[in-house]
Design an enzyme around this catalytic site. Structure first.
Site, PDB file in Angstrom:
ATOM      1  CB  CYS A  25      39.352  26.024  -5.809  1.00 54.39           C
ATOM      2  SG  CYS A  25      39.812  24.469  -5.038  1.00 54.39           S
ATOM      3  CG  HIS A  62      43.224  28.208  -4.173  1.00 56.17           C
ATOM      4  ND1 HIS A  62      43.717  28.850  -5.295  1.00 56.17           N
ATOM      5  CD2 HIS A  62      42.471  27.171  -4.630  1.00 56.17           C
ATOM      6  CE1 HIS A  62      43.292  28.230  -6.382  1.00 56.17           C
ATOM      7  NE2 HIS A  62      42.523  27.211  -6.013  1.00 56.17           N
TER       8      HIS A  62
END
Length: 184
Positions: free
Chosen positions: A160, A141
């Site tokens: 992430c 992201h």
């Protein structure tokens, strides 16, 4: 071959094919957690390098449980894409994979039913359960409205792989649901 660096992205120029045309061809991502870079690859050729990525606060390795802030190593696919994420864009990975589940089952971290649910999802080409003790919602992201200075100074995610907003926009030219992502 000409190499250009723009906004933290190294673009390798030497052919007339646009980045958009790679989306349905053999493009895959190689995330190097040691050098904190991501290569966009087409077969064995590097198309672009995204530098200064951020990973989990506790580095990369085998995730032990939800909330351990570790970026999992392994081979995954982009299972879903959220174009309206609070992090600008979110490319969800098919974590946990069967290897993650196998290791967790052997160590008693998950039960056989959970292992089988993960294995069934992968064999059917579906997103594995995201609510197991191994965690979920792992992806690639951007920053959204997050701090670029923090991004540049430390690993800050809960597991992430984070890019700048410019980098995630650049990446979206090459990837689609199903794109292979290798995290090493």
């Amino acid at each position: 071959m000409i190499k250009k660096k723009l906004l933290g992205v190294l673009i390798v120029v030497g052919c007339t094919v646009s980045a958009r045309s790679f989306a349905d061809q053999d493009v895959w991502l190689l995330v190097d957690t040691q050098t904190q870079s991501m290569e966009v690859r087409k077969g064995d050729k590097t198309v672009a390098v995204l530098e200064n990525i951020a990973i989990g606060r506790n580095g990369a390795g085998e995730k032990n449980h939800r909330g351990d802030d570790i970026t999992p190593l392994g081979n995954y696919r982009i299972g879903w894409i959220n174009e309206r994420s609070a992090f600008r864009k979110f490319f969800g990975l098919t974590y946990p994979n069967v290897d993650n589940a196998d290791n967790a089952l052997k160590k008693g971290k998950i039960d056989l039913d959970t292992y089988e649910a993960i294995a069934r999802a992968h064999s059917a080409g579906q997103i594995p359960p995201q609510n197991t003790d191994l965690g979920g919602q792992i992806g690639i992201h951007g920053l959204g409205s997050g701090s670029l200075s923090i991004h540049r100074s430390m690993n800050w995610t809960h597991g992430c792989i984070a890019l700048t907003n410019d980098q995630i926009d650049q990446l979206s030219q090459w990837v689609e649901k199903g794109t292979l992502v290798t995290v090493k």
